[in-house]
Structure formats: C-alpha cells, structure tokens
Design an enzyme around this catalytic site. Structure first.
Site, PDB file in Angstrom:
ATOM      1  N   CYS A   1      -0.212  -0.099  -1.774  1.00 22.15           N
ATOM      2  CA  CYS A   1       1.114   0.318  -1.310  1.00 22.15           C
ATOM      3  C   CYS A   1       1.234   0.530   0.211  1.00 22.15           C
ATOM      4  CB  CYS A   1       1.572   1.575  -2.045  1.00 22.15           C
ATOM      5  SG  CYS A   1       0.758   1.920  -3.592  1.00 22.15           S
TER       6      CYS A   1
ATOM      7  N   ARG B   1     -11.953   1.902  -6.586  1.00 22.48           N
ATOM      8  CA  ARG B   1     -11.821   3.333  -6.835  1.00 22.48           C
ATOM      9  C   ARG B   1     -13.102   3.834  -7.476  1.00 22.48           C
ATOM     10  NH1 ARG B   1      -5.809   3.363  -9.710  1.00 22.48           N
ATOM     11  NH2 ARG B   1      -4.694   2.353  -7.981  1.00 22.48           N
TER      12      ARG B   1
ATOM     13  N   GLN C   1      -5.250  -5.924  -8.739  1.00 27.82           N
ATOM     14  CA  GLN C   1      -3.954  -5.615  -9.338  1.00 27.82           C
ATOM     15  C   GLN C   1      -2.982  -6.772  -9.172  1.00 27.82           C
ATOM     16  OE1 GLN C   1      -3.238  -1.914  -7.070  1.00 27.82           O
ATOM     17  NE2 GLN C   1      -3.117  -0.871  -9.034  1.00 27.82           N
TER      18      GLN C   1
ATOM     19  N   ASP D   1      -0.057  -6.664  -8.168  1.00 28.17           N
ATOM     20  CA  ASP D   1       0.758  -5.628  -7.543  1.00 28.17           C
ATOM     21  C   ASP D   1       1.930  -6.230  -6.781  1.00 28.17           C
ATOM     22  OD1 ASP D   1       1.234  -2.999  -7.125  1.00 28.17           O
ATOM     23  OD2 ASP D   1      -0.308  -2.692  -5.613  1.00 28.17           O
TER      24      ASP D   1
ATOM     25  N   HIS E   1       5.655  -4.767  -4.485  1.00 29.19           N
ATOM     26  CA  HIS E   1       6.539  -3.681  -4.055  1.00 29.19           C
ATOM     27  C   HIS E   1       7.864  -4.277  -3.618  1.00 29.19           C
ATOM     28  CE1 HIS E   1       2.515  -1.879  -3.776  1.00 29.19           C
ATOM     29  NE2 HIS E   1       3.139  -0.801  -4.185  1.00 29.19           N
TER      30      HIS E   1
ATOM     31  N   LYS F   1       9.770   7.143 -13.224  1.00 34.24           N
ATOM     32  CA  LYS F   1       9.005   5.911 -13.443  1.00 34.24           C
ATOM     33  C   LYS F   1       9.167   5.445 -14.878  1.00 34.24           C
ATOM     34  CE  LYS F   1       4.629   8.133 -14.728  1.00 34.24           C
ATOM     35  NZ  LYS F   1       3.164   8.106 -14.607  1.00 34.24           N
TER      36      LYS F   1
ATOM     37  N   HIS G   1       7.453   0.479  -6.794  1.00 34.72           N
ATOM     38  CA  HIS G   1       6.102   0.040  -7.158  1.00 34.72           C
ATOM     39  C   HIS G   1       6.188  -0.602  -8.544  1.00 34.72           C
ATOM     40  CE1 HIS G   1       4.249   2.902  -4.157  1.00 34.72           C
ATOM     41  NE2 HIS G   1       5.404   3.513  -4.389  1.00 34.72           N
TER      42      HIS G   1
END
Length: 647
Positions: free
Chosen positions: A344, A373, A391, A393, A395, A475, A521
């Site tokens: 992000c 992580r 990910q 991912d 945005h 969310k 997100h």
C-alpha cells in the site's frame, strides 16, 4: 433494592432486582426454559447464566437449539474438561491456556513425556467419565492477590504469568468444573453433563511455544473437535479424511510442484510444474485486470523505515517485518530498511508522482507484489501460511462519490474470477464502524451505505460484522466455499481515507481546490501461494485443463511408435498445449499409473494401430474408459481446452 429493566427479543420489558442472573430470569419465564437454558446475550455480550446483571439491558436466553452459542459453550467446556482429565491422570502436568477455535479447541500442557495416540484415547475415556458425573460448574470473581497466591500454591507458574499480564483492576473470573479449577473469561455451561459425550474427538498433538515465543518453553498442544451431536461429528471426521487426501503438501510432492526446507523457512521453492501453474494463473489475472481498467506497476521490495514510519506500519507492524541494515558509504549511521510486508505505501508513492486531477480518477494501480512477513514457526503451514508471498494486490484512488461504482465493479470481477477458477459459491461479510474510529458519523454513513448499495445492486446476500471495520473505514471480506465445504477467506475490499492523508496524496477537484482521494485496498486471490494451495485441495490435484502444469502426456505402447509419439507431441505444442512425450521402455499400464498419480489430465496412448491409422487412444484422468480420436480432432479439442478463460 434497586430495579432494572430488561428488554426481551420480542420487545417486551420486565423489571427485576439489580444483580439478577440470566438463570433467574429464565426461571421467571418458565420452568422449562430454566431447565433448557445454557447462556444469555446481554447487551450484545455472551453471558454466563450465573453472572449478575446490574443495569438496564437487552437480553436473550439461549438453549442448545441456538447453534452458535451452544457450540461455543460445548467446545469451551470440553477444553476445561480435557485439562481436568489430563491432570487427574498425570497430576504433575502443568496447564496453560485452552481457547475455542474452528470446529473445536486446543489446550497447551507442560509435560516432560510426549503425549502418545494411546494417551489421547485414555484422556477421552476420562473426559466421558467426567461428563457422565454431571459435576456442577461454579464461578467466582477473585482479586489478583488471591488468584496469584492460589496458583503459586498449586505450582502453576503459567497461570501466574497469565494473571500478571492482565491489566490492573480487571476482574479475574474463576471457574470450577467439579473440584477442578481454572480461570478464564467464560461463559460456561452449568454442569459437565450438558456436554454431549458422543460428539467430540481428540485429533492430534503438536508442539507450541509458550505464548508463541520461540525463546519460551515448548509445550504440547492437544487438539479436539466437538459438535452438538454424533452425526455432525461423523460428518466432520469424514471431511477431515477427505481433506487429508487433498492435502496440498502431499499432492505438491506427487505432482512435483514445490517444496519447502529448513534453510529458508516459510519460503517456497517452486519447481517447473508448480511455476507453470503460478505463471498461468498470473497470466489469467493480468488479462482480467487489464480488461477491467487496471494499470500494472512494480514497486521496490526493500524500503527505508522512514516510509513505514510515515504510513504507521513501523509502529503497528514492526514485529512482523524483516529488517535490513545497510552501511551506506559516508553515512554516520546504518540505514535501516525493511522488506515490505504490504504494497500500500509504495502504491501511494506512485500515485504521488505528478499532479492528479479529478479527471484522472478513479486510478486503479495493480501489482503482483512480493511481500515478506514474519510468521512464527508453529503457525506456518505449507503454502497456506508462509513468510514470503505474492499478493494480487491493487489500490484504487477515487472520490467519495465513486466508491459505490468501484465496489460494484470489483465484486462483479471477483465473482467472475472465482467462477472461472471453479468456485460458484462465496459469502460476503461487511465489517462496519468500530467504537474507536476517525471521521464523522455522516462520513461513515455515506461510505457504509455505498458498500451496502453496491452489494444489494448485484442482488447478493451478505452478513454484517458490527464494529469489526478498521478504525479508518469499513471493509468487505469474501469467503469462498471449496468442494468439501470448507470456507476460505481470500478476497477483500477496504475503504481507506487514512493512508492518503498520512502520505500526502491529493488531487485537484472540479472546484480547483486540492482534495484527498479515498484509497480502496482490494485483492481477489489474496496471495498466489495460498490460493494455489486452495486450488490444489479443491480439485484434489485434478486442476482444470487450462491450469494444469502438464496437460497431455503422449505415451508409447511399443518402441515402433516412438516417432509418431514425438510427432503428436510437437503438433500439440505448436497448438499451444503443454504436452510431453513418454517413450521410456516401460509397460503402458505403468506409465498410465505414474502420470495419473501426477494428475496429468490426458494421456494419449500410441501403439502400432494408432501409428497406422494416425489416431490417438485418449485416457482422461479419473475415467476408466478410453476413446479413439483422429490426430486432428485431438489437437483441436485440447488446443481449445488449453486456452485461458475468455471474457
């Protein structure tokens, strides 16, 4: 005596003396309810029947017919009953904690000797004896000094440490199941006989560090599952047997997809077959995102701590980050970087390059971003939980008025992707404003309303998780259901005005003034590693033809067919099919068995007859019959099946 007013689910109200217990309330309604009652919900909190109610409240009395509350209490009581059974059999064992989890519970014990499968059987038998005794369950509230003194005298150091971790002034609730005592938050049933003796099973033992800390003692964790009746237990055990057959770690070895090893814990070594699955899935997702208006980017894996401090991740997420220190030439201090745990903040940096106008919004930035992580060694599990992952991912930077449309288009995309990947069913959970939050109620009303309207416009059912949103926005979580009924939370859609504020993202509005965009997100797969693990287990390794790493094996029956085998293989490859030739000097039945174990969707067997007639004998995975096809027909069919799903 002071009076309080209790409001029942039907809206009726009754007055009671302050301090009345839910058990007394149930008895005041009817003797039958008093006998059947197991717990209550008081002002939204799950209450023990013995706890006093001191102020006006809403109340609902629960019986075993209320599945959620009944299962929670059964499983919680069984954790205590199991700990009691262990200490009755082995009095020197020290107890720690025993929380409820999916389908059951676990309890951690400090014991010198490892528990064996025979021990689990002995524990189960003792648990059934405790249940049959119908021992009463009692509860009291103790002060800290009394509780510590009790556990010090009992030689239970883990309990003493737990008490010392509880904030000063917080009540310590003690429970007795018969003469055995433990402290926990509760609630519990009223006697041990309320637990069904034929609806639980101790499943296995695993190691677990005390409080998840690898520097602390290694304990033994006994897992159990429990249900309301024997039939539900039997169904669950059958599911577990089926899940064991589908274990992605086992199938990963058989299909030669990946491996993990001690020198790189939580990091995946992808083999050619596994990497082919990955790349095919990535190509498919890339195509879907491109058509949906996303722009793909790539951001660094190692980023200075300054950015993580600005974003707030350094303070909130530091213990899960891998830190990299660098001696920069000429610098007085080492430069402290971190491997990114999420994408992000880096995406905001891309957004911030150049002035943005309202005409540029919505701006959808996507990245197949490699993240790292720290996960404790005890929590890692094959592909499902790793330390290094990628990910899918993205945005979306947009205005407040664009949130609803972006949410609706995302859900439609996610639904279509899941369908292509074989998941027809998924559930949506909307997490709403928490008690501690930023923004005004009017802003929350508008954003929550936008998400709700987007879901309802698509005609999809959803559940509300009251108060479970982030402090900065609501969310959506998307849980898909696999072939054997398990739920997996993969997709997410989260509204965030906070990170653009922290990192200075702006756009020029139609009014000529600068405004903060909202940041959405969103992810569909979650992580490639975990989702591939889910796919392997969902299909029991029999991946859809287009996704299978080895789509066709062309196998010779006799050596005289080798030339035609290679001709067929090359023709399939030219048509876009992942084909391999097997001309080993082995019997055809051996080759079929081996490639079936490797989950190859199609085996083409070629003998002298096939060479003469320029045909192929087709054996499809999971089918006993074979069929004969012309070479041209086979190439056309399998070339079509090899195409990525089209939209």
């Amino acid at each position: 005596m002071a009076q309080i007013s209790l409001t029942f689910p039907d809206g009726n109200k009754r007055d009671f003396a302050a301090g009345v217990t839910p058990a007394e309330v149930a008895a005041s309604i009817s003797p039958g309810l008093a006998k059947k009652a197991i717990s209550a919900t008081v002002n939204g909190a799950h209450f023990d029947l013995q706890w006093p109610i001191q102020a006006d409240a809403t109340i609902a009395i629960h019986t075993m017919q209320d599945e959620a509350q009944g299962l929670e209490l059964i499983r919680h009581d069984l954790a205590h009953i199991m700990a009691r059974a262990v200490q009755e059999i082995w009095p020197d064992v020290k107890v720690t904690i025993g929380p409820v989890r999916d389908y059951g519970w676990f309890y951690d014990f400090d014991r010198k000797e490892p528990f064996s499968p025979e021990d689990l059987g002995q524990i189960e038998q003792r648990m059934k004896q405790i249940i049959a005794a119908r021992d009463p369950v009692k509860t009291e509230v103790w002060d800290r000094a009394r509780a510590i003194a009790h556990y010090e005298a009992a030689g239970e150091p883990f309990k003493v440490e737990l008490i010392n971790r509880i904030p000063e002034g917080e009540d310590l609730r003690m429970y007795w199941h018969g003469d055995w005592q433990d402290f926990c938050r509760g609630p519990h049933l009223q006697h041990t006989g309320q637990v069904p003796a034929d609806a639980f099973k101790l499943t296995h033992v695993a190691g677990a560090y005390w409080l998840g800390d690898a520097t602390r003692p290694m304990l033994q964790r006994i897992y159990g599952v429990a249900f309301r009746n024997r039939d539900d237990l039997k169904a669950h055990m059958t599911m577990l047997e089926e899940a064991a057959k589908r274990d992605h770690r086992k199938l990963g070895r058989e299909m030669e997809l990946f491996h993990l090893q001690e020198e790189a814990p939580g990091m995946v070594f992808w083999h050619p077959n596994g990497w082919m699955v990955w790349r095919t899935l990535e190509d498919y997702m890339r195509g879907r995102l491109r058509k949906a208006g996303y722009k793909e980017i790539r951001t660094p894996q190692v980023v200075d701590r300054i950015l993580w401090e600005k974003s707030g991740h350094w303070e909130a997420y530091r213990e899960n980050m891998f830190i990299v220190e660098v001696d920069e030439e000429g610098a007085k201090e080492k430069r402290i970087n971190a491997l990114k745990p999420m994408n992000c903040p880096c995406h905001v940096q891309v957004y911030n390059q150049g002035l943005k106008s309202y005409r540029d919004l919505p701006l959808r930035l996507a990245e197949f971003g490699a993240c790292h992580r720290y996960e404790s060694s005890g929590s890692m599990h094959g592909l499902m939980r790793v330390r290094g992952f990628t990910q899918d991912d993205a945005h979306i930077f947009c205005t407040e008025d664009q949130i609803q449309a972006e949410c609706a288009s995302f859900i439609a995309l996610l639904s279509s992707v899941y369908k292509d990947l074989g998941f027809e069913k998924f559930d949506i959970k909307l997490s709403t404003r928490p008690e501690v939050r930023i923004g005004t109620d009017a802003q929350w009303d508008k954003v929550e309303g936008a998400l709700t309207a987007a879901i309802e416009a698509l005609g999809l059912p959803y559940e509300i998780n009251e108060g479970d949103g982030a402090f900065y926005g609501p969310k959506l979580d998307f849980k898909l259901t696999d072939a054997i009924g398990r739920e997996w939370q993969c997709g997410t859609f989260q509204v965030d005005p906070n990170l653009p504020e922290r990192l200075g993202a702006e756009y020029v509005g139609e009014d000529g003034a600068k405004h903060r965009p909202y940041m959405l997100h969103r992810a569909i797969l979650g992580s490639f590693e975990r989702f591939i693990g889910i796919l392997i287990e969902n299909y029991a390794g029999k991946l859809p033809f287009w996704l299978a790493p080895r789509q066709v094996v062309v196998a010779s029956i006799v050596s005289d067919a080798d030339g035609f085998v290679h001709e067929v293989t090359n023709a399939l490859r030219a048509a876009g099919v992942r084909a391999e030739a097997d001309v080993r000097n082995e019997k055809i039945n051996y080759k079929v068995r081996e490639h079936s174990v490797g989950k190859v969707p199609v085996i083409l067997a070629i003998g002298q007859k096939e060479v003469e007639e320029r045909t192929v004998s087709v054996r499809r995975l999971g089918e006993n019959r074979t069929e004969t096809m012309s070479l041209e027909a086979a190439i056309a069919e399998f070339a079509g099946l090899a195409q990525l799903p089209q939209h």
